[in-house]
Design a protein around this motif. Structure first.
Motif, PDB file in Angstrom:
ATOM      1  N   LYS A   1      63.301  32.065  78.337  1.00  0.00           N
ATOM      2  CA  LYS A   1      62.552  31.253  79.304  1.00  0.00           C
ATOM      3  C   LYS A   1      61.859  32.136  80.342  1.00  0.00           C
ATOM      4  N   ALA A   2      62.526  33.286  80.748  1.00  0.00           N
ATOM      5  CA  ALA A   2      61.897  34.191  81.717  1.00  0.00           C
ATOM      6  C   ALA A   2      60.605  34.779  81.161  1.00  0.00           C
ATOM      7  N   LYS A   3      60.631  35.131  79.887  1.00  0.00           N
ATOM      8  CA  LYS A   3      59.413  35.638  79.265  1.00  0.00           C
ATOM      9  C   LYS A   3      58.315  34.605  79.285  1.00  0.00           C
ATOM     10  N   GLN A   4      58.648  33.360  79.069  1.00  0.00           N
ATOM     11  CA  GLN A   4      57.649  32.304  79.121  1.00  0.00           C
ATOM     12  C   GLN A   4      57.070  32.150  80.537  1.00  0.00           C
ATOM     13  N   ASP A   5      57.976  32.290  81.569  1.00  0.00           N
ATOM     14  CA  ASP A   5      57.505  32.185  82.952  1.00  0.00           C
ATOM     15  C   ASP A   5      56.552  33.336  83.291  1.00  0.00           C
ATOM     16  N   GLU A   6      56.836  34.536  82.814  1.00  0.00           N
ATOM     17  CA  GLU A   6      55.951  35.677  83.077  1.00  0.00           C
ATOM     18  C   GLU A   6      54.575  35.446  82.475  1.00  0.00           C
ATOM     19  N   GLU A   7      54.535  34.883  81.307  1.00  0.00           N
ATOM     20  CA  GLU A   7      53.245  34.598  80.685  1.00  0.00           C
ATOM     21  C   GLU A   7      52.465  33.568  81.491  1.00  0.00           C
ATOM     22  N   LEU A   8      53.165  32.574  82.003  1.00  0.00           N
ATOM     23  CA  LEU A   8      52.493  31.576  82.831  1.00  0.00           C
ATOM     24  C   LEU A   8      51.998  32.186  84.151  1.00  0.00           C
ATOM     25  N   GLN A   9      52.833  33.069  84.740  1.00  0.00           N
ATOM     26  CA  GLN A   9      52.438  33.704  86.001  1.00  0.00           C
ATOM     27  C   GLN A   9      51.211  34.595  85.817  1.00  0.00           C
ATOM     28  N   GLN A  10      51.149  35.335  84.730  1.00  0.00           N
ATOM     29  CA  GLN A  10      49.997  36.169  84.443  1.00  0.00           C
ATOM     30  C   GLN A  10      48.736  35.332  84.291  1.00  0.00           C
ATOM     31  N   ALA A  11      48.888  34.211  83.645  1.00  0.00           N
ATOM     32  CA  ALA A  11      47.740  33.324  83.487  1.00  0.00           C
ATOM     33  C   ALA A  11      47.275  32.781  84.841  1.00  0.00           C
ATOM     34  N   LEU A  12      48.266  32.453  85.714  1.00  0.00           N
ATOM     35  CA  LEU A  12      47.920  31.972  87.045  1.00  0.00           C
ATOM     36  C   LEU A  12      47.200  33.068  87.850  1.00  0.00           C
ATOM     37  N   HIS A  13      47.674  34.319  87.732  1.00  0.00           N
ATOM     38  CA  HIS A  13      47.052  35.427  88.465  1.00  0.00           C
ATOM     39  C   HIS A  13      45.612  35.650  88.004  1.00  0.00           C
ATOM     40  N   ASP A  14      45.400  35.551  86.719  1.00  0.00           N
ATOM     41  CA  ASP A  14      44.045  35.720  86.199  1.00  0.00           C
ATOM     42  C   ASP A  14      43.113  34.630  86.730  1.00  0.00           C
ATOM     43  N   ALA A  15      43.627  33.443  86.770  1.00  0.00           N
ATOM     44  CA  ALA A  15      42.808  32.340  87.280  1.00  0.00           C
ATOM     45  C   ALA A  15      42.479  32.547  88.761  1.00  0.00           C
ATOM     46  N   GLY A  16      43.471  33.039  89.560  1.00  0.00           N
ATOM     47  CA  GLY A  16      43.225  33.305  90.982  1.00  0.00           C
ATOM     48  C   GLY A  16      42.196  34.406  91.183  1.00  0.00           C
ATOM     49  N   SER A  17      42.263  35.467  90.365  1.00  0.00           N
ATOM     50  CA  SER A  17      41.283  36.556  90.480  1.00  0.00           C
ATOM     51  C   SER A  17      39.881  36.050  90.227  1.00  0.00           C
ATOM     52  N   LYS A  18      39.753  35.223  89.236  1.00  0.00           N
ATOM     53  CA  LYS A  18      38.433  34.665  88.949  1.00  0.00           C
ATOM     54  C   LYS A  18      37.941  33.810  90.110  1.00  0.00           C
ATOM     55  N   LEU A  19      38.874  33.090  90.736  1.00  0.00           N
ATOM     56  CA  LEU A  19      38.494  32.260  91.877  1.00  0.00           C
ATOM     57  C   LEU A  19      38.023  33.128  93.058  1.00  0.00           C
ATOM     58  N   ARG A  20      38.806  34.182  93.349  1.00  0.00           N
ATOM     59  CA  ARG A  20      38.405  35.062  94.468  1.00  0.00           C
ATOM     60  C   ARG A  20      37.066  35.738  94.197  1.00  0.00           C
ATOM     61  N   LEU A  21      36.849  36.159  92.973  1.00  0.00           N
ATOM     62  CA  LEU A  21      35.579  36.769  92.623  1.00  0.00           C
ATOM     63  C   LEU A  21      34.427  35.807  92.878  1.00  0.00           C
ATOM     64  N   LEU A  22      34.623  34.541  92.505  1.00  0.00           N
ATOM     65  CA  LEU A  22      33.574  33.563  92.743  1.00  0.00           C
ATOM     66  C   LEU A  22      33.349  33.356  94.244  1.00  0.00           C
ATOM     67  N   GLU A  23      34.456  33.324  95.012  1.00  0.00           N
ATOM     68  CA  GLU A  23      34.322  33.152  96.454  1.00  0.00           C
ATOM     69  C   GLU A  23      33.581  34.341  97.079  1.00  0.00           C
ATOM     70  N   GLU A  24      33.916  35.574  96.657  1.00  0.00           N
ATOM     71  CA  GLU A  24      33.231  36.759  97.178  1.00  0.00           C
ATOM     72  C   GLU A  24      31.759  36.741  96.817  1.00  0.00           C
ATOM     73  N   GLU A  25      31.452  36.303  95.627  1.00  0.00           N
ATOM     74  CA  GLU A  25      30.055  36.216  95.229  1.00  0.00           C
ATOM     75  C   GLU A  25      29.305  35.230  96.121  1.00  0.00           C
ATOM     76  N   VAL A  26      29.961  34.135  96.422  1.00  0.00           N
ATOM     77  CA  VAL A  26      29.335  33.133  97.279  1.00  0.00           C
ATOM     78  C   VAL A  26      29.117  33.698  98.687  1.00  0.00           C
ATOM     79  N   ALA A  27      30.209  34.385  99.225  1.00  0.00           N
ATOM     80  CA  ALA A  27      30.085  34.966 100.570  1.00  0.00           C
ATOM     81  C   ALA A  27      29.012  36.049 100.600  1.00  0.00           C
ATOM     82  N   PHE A  28      28.950  36.889  99.563  1.00  0.00           N
ATOM     83  CA  PHE A  28      27.931  37.933  99.511  1.00  0.00           C
ATOM     84  C   PHE A  28      26.534  37.332  99.519  1.00  0.00           C
ATOM     85  N   ASN A  29      26.362  36.278  98.733  1.00  0.00           N
ATOM     86  CA  ASN A  29      25.046  35.638  98.693  1.00  0.00           C
ATOM     87  C   ASN A  29      24.674  35.049 100.053  1.00  0.00           C
TER      88      ASN A  29
END
Length: 902
Positions: free
Chosen positions: A152-180
């Motif tokens: 189950k811990a391995k499954q949680d790590e996979e979910l956490q990695q997916a969540l981190h990737d989604a957050g990075s994409k969100l921050r990148l979009l926010e930075e792009e918006v702020a830069f513009n």
């Protein structure tokens, strides 16, 4: 099977430990452990039996039973066999059955004991076994649960990695918006800045420079806010346009500034045609864009070059230019007039008023802070300090200038220009400034005197009047004239030179006798009395010179070299003060030479003392310069210090430089002493009046000591040269054999020539008595060394004696240097004064006679002559033993000499 039993045993053991079993249970456990070890031993024996390849025959003394029993004890009791035979015996396969049998029987016995022991504990043991099984099941259940958790811990790590990737994409979009958004803002600001730049250019074209400067200030502020923490390449173009705008505005403002303030340096003109109204906005605009400090500094430099420095500096013809004011301009006229400090201060006042009137406060205030200090310093250094007169007579006319300076300082305060306090401080320090200039002038005059060299040689004369008794030997016999020299020694001469005399026009009355060239009445029977007189200190040294400072009997007014020879004469001649008859005054005169240097030094001291006297006698209403009196009083000391510090190098160019230096120092000391004495009649001179202000005691003592050191240095140098020349004779050993004969001849000839050269050189510097004293001291050094060298010879042959006698006669021939300067009245024959001035002269003459005499003559000289007055008994005995071979006559002569000496 064994492994299963072990596992079961371990489980039982653990359960027994957990249950805190009884003693019986513990014993059962021990039996089980023992059976384990027993099984292990049997298993090991079986392996050993299977691996044996060769069978060795056991020694007949060790049986298989013994081996088996030893093995059983090792397994059962953990004991090692004590018998060496058992330890070294081979365990053969034939002994295995017996050993296995013993082990099996022991095992059965253990099992039996175990059954008996566990008969009553079977239920407990079964419980333990069941608990052990339950524990095993729990462990397996826990292992399975852990595996599920890991999954189950391995499954949680996979979910956490997916969540981190989604957050990075969100921050990148926010930075792009702020830069513009930021880019949009910056672009808007850049567009606004460029619009302001174009508008500012239009304002410059319309001559609205104040508004253009404000736009430029806003543009700079916007550029700074945009560039803060950013690296935007697009701003390079905007910055370039901003710099071009700044240059345009600066050129326009500078041109407007130059049109408003026109300075023509070649024509020395400053013009401000447009007045205050046109300069105020220009100054404000320059302050906004940061040009104001630069233009104020440039304005200060131009005013210095066009007005201030040309007005302050004197032309080559020592004339000034006038400052004229014409409407909105001031200029220096081409006309000139004699230098006048009051007109200069008036022109500077006019210049300050012009600046304050034609410039707004925003310009005049920073200009005053920039120009004021330099104006004051240049005024002081270029004109005021140079205008302070060096002569005291002209200084009283400088008071009006001092008041003008104070008035001008008040004007500067009224206009708000800094530097007024510096001017007032200068006005109050005029006495110190005059004193410093006077000091520099005097020191420079001393340097010029020294650089000109010794100058002309001047002959001076000293006259000394002393009271002596008519019973004094000076009026009777020549013997007493030697007594003044009785206490002279070489050690004293090195530190005190011969006292000399100087010029005076004093005439002697009928009771005064003019005695020239001291010691004229000395006769042939003069004897050296230094062996009979004690060696004194400074008083004896002064007595040896025989000089006094003046004819006054007051002990307090005499110098350290005063007339102290009277007690010495009393001690030598045996006269007591009560035995003296009526006293008479005699005048002692002698001339010597000095250079022109002390004359110049004395003139400087005279002028300084006269100024100190004038300042100290000023009226109380004008006592400002009286503060310079203490400093002026120290100036003679500085002059004399500089003279002492520099004199040696300038006097050394003359062969008799040290002797001239000695003469100059003592002459200068004597002049100062005479001038400090109050006059018998008439008003006081400046020296005596200012005696309470200027004390020459320490200076005269230092100057006198310096002259005597120079004399002692010269004497020591000549002694060293003479001793080195005489060392070439090598003690006169083998003086009749070559090459020692030539060396001795050369040494004696060299010292004779050297002494004659010294006499010739010093004759032009020293007085006659001082010359005889100095040359006599050098001659005494030579004859002392010759006497010592001859007395050190253990054997003197007849040829050597004749040669030594010839050498002595050559030295004795030097007595022609010691003739009196003038013959006394009624004296038919000139008697050399060698014995008076050369220590050991009689002893040396007797040595010459002894070297050329027989034993009979020597005995006669000892008993009836004066030989024993010069030689000790043992000294004469050693000399006789060196001259004569051992014989009855020599022994008889030595005995008679000893008996005659008592």
């Amino acid at each position: 099977m064994v492994a299963a039993e072990e596992e079961q045993t371990d489980g039982i053991y653990c359960v027994a430990r957990q249950k805190n079993t009884s003693t019986l249970a513990k014993e059962a456990i021990n039996l089980i452990c023992f059976s384990r070890r027993l099984y292990e031993s049997i298993f090991a024996i079986d392996k050993l039996v299977g691996s044996v390849v060769r069978i060795r025959i056991m020694p007949p003394t060790i049986t298989a039973y013994q081996l088996g029993e030893a093995l059983l004890n090792a397994v059962q009791c953990n004991s090692y066999p004590e018998s060496e035979a058992i330890i070294s015996a081979d365990f053969s396969p034939s002994a295995f059955p017996q050993a296995l049998e013993l082990l099996s029987s022991a095992l059965e016995e253990v099992k039996t004991r175990l059954r008996k022991s566990s008969k009553h504990s079977a239920q407990d043991i079964d419980g333990w076994i069941s608990q052990a099984k339950q524990l095993r099941n729990d462990i397996q259940t826990a292992r399975r649960s852990a595996e599920e958790i890991v999954s189950k811990a391995k499954q949680d790590e996979e979910l956490q990695q997916a969540l981190h990737d989604a957050g990075s994409k969100l921050r990148l979009l926010e930075e792009e918006v702020a830069f513009n958004q930021t880019l949009t803002t910056i672009l808007e600001q850049i567009r606004g800045i460029r619009r302001d730049i174009r508008q500012a250019h239009n304002l410059v074209s319309e001559a609205d420079l104040s508004t253009a400067a404000k736009f430029l200030l806003d543009i700079d502020t916007d550029l700074v806010s945009i560039q803060r923490g950013r690296n935007i390449k697009a701003l390079a173009v905007v910055e370039l346009e901003s710099r071009e705008l700044r240059q345009t505005v600066a050129r326009a403002l500078t041109q407007r500034w130059h049109n408003a303030i026109q300075i023509d340096v070649p024509s020395f003109t400053v013009s401000i045609p447009h007045g205050v109204s046109s300069l105020s906005p220009i100054a404000t605009a320059m302050q906004q864009i940061g040009l104001f400090e630069g233009v104020i500094s440039n304005l200060t430099e131009k005013l210095q070059c066009a007005i201030i420095m040309p007005r302050l500096q004197l032309r080559a013809d020592r004339c000034d230019r006038f400052l004229l004011e014409e409407n909105d301009a001031i200029r220096l006229s081409g006309l000139s007039s004699p230098s006048d400090l009051r007109r200069l201060l008036h022109d500077l006042d006019m210049f300050l008023s012009f600046i304050q009137t034609h410039l707004p406060f925003s310009i005049s205030d920073p200009l005053s802070k920039s120009c004021g200090p330099s104006l004051v310093e240049n005024l002081i250094s270029v004109r005021l300090s140079a205008a302070v007169p060096q002569e005291l007579a002209a200084l009283q006319y400088f008071n009006s200038t001092r008041e003008e300076v104070r008035r001008f300082s008040k004007t500067m305060d009224d206009h708000g220009w800094p530097g007024a306090s510096r001017l007032r401080a200068w006005a109050n320090s005029i006495p110190q400034i005059w004193l410093e200039k006077r000091q520099r002038q005097c020191l420079e005059q001393v340097r010029q005197l020294l650089r000109r060299g010794l100058g002309d040689i001047k002959t001076v004369e000293r006259v000394e009047t002393q009271k002596v008794s008519q019973q004094d030997s000076l009026f009777h016999t020549s013997k007493g004239n030697d007594d003044w020299n009785a206490e002279w020694s070489e050690e004293e001469e090195r530190s005190f030179g011969p006292k000399q005399v100087e010029s005076s026009n004093a005439s002697a009355d009928t009771e005064e006798e003019d005695v020239r060239a001291w010691g004229l009445d000395d006769g042939k029977d003069n004897r050296k009395t230094e062996d009979n007189s004690p060696v004194g200190g400074k008083d004896d040294e002064a007595d040896a010179w025989g000089w006094g400072d003046d004819g006054d009997d007051d002990e307090g007014s005499r110098s350290p070299q005063g007339n102290t020879n009277k007690p010495a004469r009393q001690g030598v001649n045996g006269y007591d003060k009560a035995q003296r008859g009526s006293e008479r005054e005699i005048t002692l005169r002698e001339s010597y030479n000095i250079t022109s240097l002390p004359l110049g030094i004395l003139d400087l001291i005279n002028s300084i003392v006269a100024d100190a006297y004038a300042l100290s006698t000023q009226s109380s209403g004008d006592s400002t310069m009286a503060s310079a009196v203490p400093g002026l009083s120290n100036l003679p000391t500085l002059l004399l210090i500089m003279y002492r510090a520099s004199a040696s190098s300038f006097y050394s160019i003359n062969n008799s430089g040290n002797m001239f230096l000695y003469n100059d120092c003592l002459w200068l000391v004597d002049q100062l002493q005479q001038m400090m004495q109050p006059p018998a009649q008439g008003p006081e001179n400046p020296f005596t009046s200012s005696k309470r202000l200027i004390r020459f005691d320490d200076d005269m003592a230092a100057l006198e000591a310096f002259g005597k050191r120079s004399y002692g240095k010269e004497m020591e140098s000549q002694r060293t040269i003479l001793k080195d020349l005489l060392d070439g004779a090598q003690g006169f050993a083998n003086c009749t054999e070559s090459p020692f004969l030539q060396e001795c001849d050369l040494a004696v000839a060299s010292i004779i020539d050297r002494i004659r050269d010294i006499h010739k050189q010093w004759r032009g510097a020293l007085s006659h008595s001082a010359l005889l004293q100095s040359v006599g001291s050098l001659l005494g050094t030579v004859i002392d060394k010759i006497i010592i060298d001859i007395e050190d010879m253990s054997d003197i042959s007849e040829p050597e004696s004749q040669r030594l006698t010839a050498y002595c006669k050559q030295v004795i021939a030097l007595e022609d240097l010691f003739l009196p300067q003038e013959l006394p009245t009624g004296e038919a024959e000139t008697v050399p004064l060698t014995a008076v001035y050369a220590p050991g002269w009689f002893k040396f003459q007797y040595l010459s006679e002894v070297l050329d005499s027989s034993l009979v003559d020597i005995k006669y000289l000892w008993t009836d002559g004066g030989l024993r007055l010069e030689y000790e008994v043992e000294e004469m005995v050693d000399l006789i033993e060196a001259l004569f071979a051992d014989s009855e006559h020599r022994r008889r002569a030595i005995g008679e000499i000893r008996r005659a000496s008592g």
